[in-house]
Each structure stands twice: as C-alpha cells, then as structure tokens.
Design an enzyme around this catalytic site. Sequence first.
Site, mmCIF file in Angstrom:
data_model
loop_
_atom_site.group_PDB
_atom_site.id
_atom_site.type_symbol
_atom_site.label_atom_id
_atom_site.label_comp_id
_atom_site.label_asym_id
_atom_site.label_seq_id
_atom_site.Cartn_x
_atom_site.Cartn_y
_atom_site.Cartn_z
ATOM 1 N N ARG A 76 20.095 120.169 69.487
ATOM 2 C CA ARG A 76 19.460 121.458 69.245
ATOM 3 C C ARG A 76 17.958 121.291 68.988
ATOM 4 O O ARG A 76 17.269 120.602 69.721
ATOM 5 C CB ARG A 76 20.176 122.203 68.117
ATOM 6 C CG ARG A 76 21.575 122.688 68.528
ATOM 7 C CD ARG A 76 22.222 123.544 67.475
ATOM 8 N NE ARG A 76 23.431 124.211 67.995
ATOM 9 C CZ ARG A 76 24.242 124.935 67.254
ATOM 10 N NH1 ARG A 76 23.987 125.112 65.968
ATOM 11 N NH2 ARG A 76 25.299 125.520 67.789
ATOM 12 N N SER A 77 17.419 121.898 67.932
ATOM 13 C CA SER A 77 15.961 121.931 67.766
ATOM 14 C C SER A 77 15.353 120.603 67.349
ATOM 15 O O SER A 77 14.124 120.475 67.331
ATOM 16 C CB SER A 77 15.566 123.010 66.759
ATOM 17 O OG SER A 77 15.643 124.286 67.360
ATOM 18 N N ALA A 78 16.154 119.604 67.046
ATOM 19 C CA ALA A 78 15.577 118.272 66.868
ATOM 20 C C ALA A 78 14.930 117.812 68.166
ATOM 21 O O ALA A 78 14.093 116.902 68.161
ATOM 22 C CB ALA A 78 16.645 117.281 66.421
#
Length: 399
Positions: free
Chosen positions: A77-79
């Site tokens: 995801r946003s990592a």
Amino acid sequence: MNGKRETVVDVQGTVEDGFEPVRDAFVANFTGRGERGAAVAVYRHGRKVVDLWGGTKDGDASDGAAPWEAGTAQVIRSATKGIAALVPLLLHQRGQLDLDAPVGTYWPEFKAAGKERVLVRHLLSHRAGLPVLDTPLTPEQAIDGVSGPAAVAAQAPAWEPGTDHGYHAQTYSWLLGELVLRVTGRTLGSWIAEEISGPLGLDLWIGLPEAAQCRVGRLADLAPPEAPAASGLRVRPKRSVADAYADPASLTSRAFGAIAPAPDENAAAYRAAELPASAGVATARSLARCYAALVGAVDGHPRLFAPATLTLARTEESAGLDRTLLVNTRFGLGFMLHGPASPLLARGSFGHPGRGGALACADPESGFAFGYVTNGMQRNVTADPRAQALLRAVSRTAG
C-alpha cells in the site's frame, strides 16, 4: 480451562544476539494483536540483524493454509510512496531534475487550471493541492497509464499550491509517475527495477512481473474497511478521520476514493500496475535492505543518497494539521517524518507507512533500517500497533 483458544505460530528466521526483543514482539503480534501472516527485517549499519516471518501466506486463509515462507512478498500500500520518492530525489542528485522548478517545465500539459506555480517539491511534500479528482477514475482507468496523468493535469487545485498540505493518497501515483516518465523516458516502476532493485538484489517491485505473482500473499481486512482510524493521535480533532472518511463529500473520502470503486488489491492486474502511491510489492527483507542502502553501504554497494540528498529526504517540508488525514503530519520530500501521527525509530528518521499495516523507515543516526509487511489489514491510516510494537523493540536494542 477458560475456553479461550491459544494462538500458536511457527516463527521462522534469525535474530542476532541482543535483538531477541524484536522476536518477542513479533510473536506477541500473533498472540495478542491479531496477526495472520507477516515478516519483519532490520538492518544496522548495513548488516542484517533481524529476519523473521510467520503465519499464513494469505490473510483470509483458514487453518492448514500455506505458510508464509522466506520469500513471500506482499502488497505494501502507501509504503510504496517512500520507495517511489527515491526516483525524483536520485534524479535530482544526478542533476536531471530541479526540485524547485515548476512541474510544467517537464510536463507542459500540467500547467492547466491554475497550476503554473506548482513546483516539483510540492508534489513530494503533499502541498500541490491535488489530493482529489472531480471525477474519480475506474480501476481500469487508474492503471492504463494515460487516464490518471490526464486527470491530474486537468484538475484544479483544492487550495493554493504551496500554502498548505494534505495527503495525496491516490493522486501521488499519477503525479510522480508522469513526472518521472517525462524526465527520463522510463516508467517509475522500470526505473526502480533497473536502478535500485536489480543492483541491490531486492524483491521489490512497482509493477509486479508475472513470474513473481505466485509469491504474493492475499490481503484481508482485520476490521471493517469503511472507517479507518487515525492511530497515533494525541489530541483528537473536532472531526475524526473516521467521520470524514464516512462522508462522501469530504476531502478525506474523495482523496482515498480517487479510484472508484476501490480496486481489488489481490488481483494480478492491480499488482502488475505501476501505481507509485499504493501498489508496490515487497518482502520485509527487501524494504529494510533498500532503506539501509539509503543511509550507508550494504554488502559492498555504496550508499544511494549523498549527504545532501539524505538531508533533503528528512528535512521538514510540511507540518501541522493535514487537510486529508485530519491529524498532525510531518513530511520531507516524499517521506513521512517521525511525529505523533506516524512514530518512526527516532526524531531524525524517515520512511513511510502503508494504510492498515506495512512500514519501512531508516534512522541515519543509529544506523537502523526497518521493514515490516503483513497480510492482515487493520483499521488504521498511519501508526499500526503491530509495527509500533516492533519499532519499540528495535529501539530497546539500541539502548
């Protein structure tokens, strides 16, 4: 007998002497925090000191399902945003990209709708005023490589660019992806593969190849997905991010809903998509190794960030109440910085969480680099309790 079923997990991997608290915290995530399948890795001064994995490969699997293996990878995801930020920063380091130039210098169509003064650094620090789209993209449009860039180029800012910040949850994909394509002639995912993952031997992709699809576990929600909570908040705002997310007219809801309906993150097409905001795939080991290489040499590979670039990555560009997340956030250029909404290893550390679980970061002062991936998505935006427990254990090993 109290009727409770004891959670038993077979944790695999290694920890160096002195790092046993990290293993204890990892086991406790399974026994007390609902973990289903996960991995954590830690480097210190370029040397791997923790490499653990356990549970099942698929978050929605029943008992007896395939175990998480040493090479199991996961959507982070946003990592992904922190990995994507390496590209413009390294292009700047090589003299190919001016962070203080208007985006329109490289991408002329972007100047439309009052965006002539949006700078490259505004994209990286979530100050461009473009977290939402007036018309959301379908999942098919989001990954076609054309519709997303065209949509953000035509979009009018939600606030005067450069004057405030708000998390660009989805639009970060098309903003950074198209900028890198215009500057280099290569997609951001191919640049990462050729310049970062290949040389460092990383199992880390923005655009998963077909041959690696079988290695990726399935994500599953551990809490209702309709109202993600903002962990790490010390003073609750008048309106929580959960309330705002439930309101379809809010900036929060519209930012996370820039792709509608929400894409199937377990679909092969999504994993293969080059979405630098959300669709990266990695092992915890590779995330930690990548961040270790930003701050020091790793196995003979010279550090990726020159001292000036490292300073750029972790110098505060945005701070205060985030218009999208409704908590106080801190950003450097492309990276979240240590703060109440997203505690990292120490004050000077930088990295990026993924909504619901994943986290990668580094602390140049202590020499630590950290990577955590999971298939069980909890209801949080920034500070997952499992990742935080692991970070606290790492900090204890440093005294």
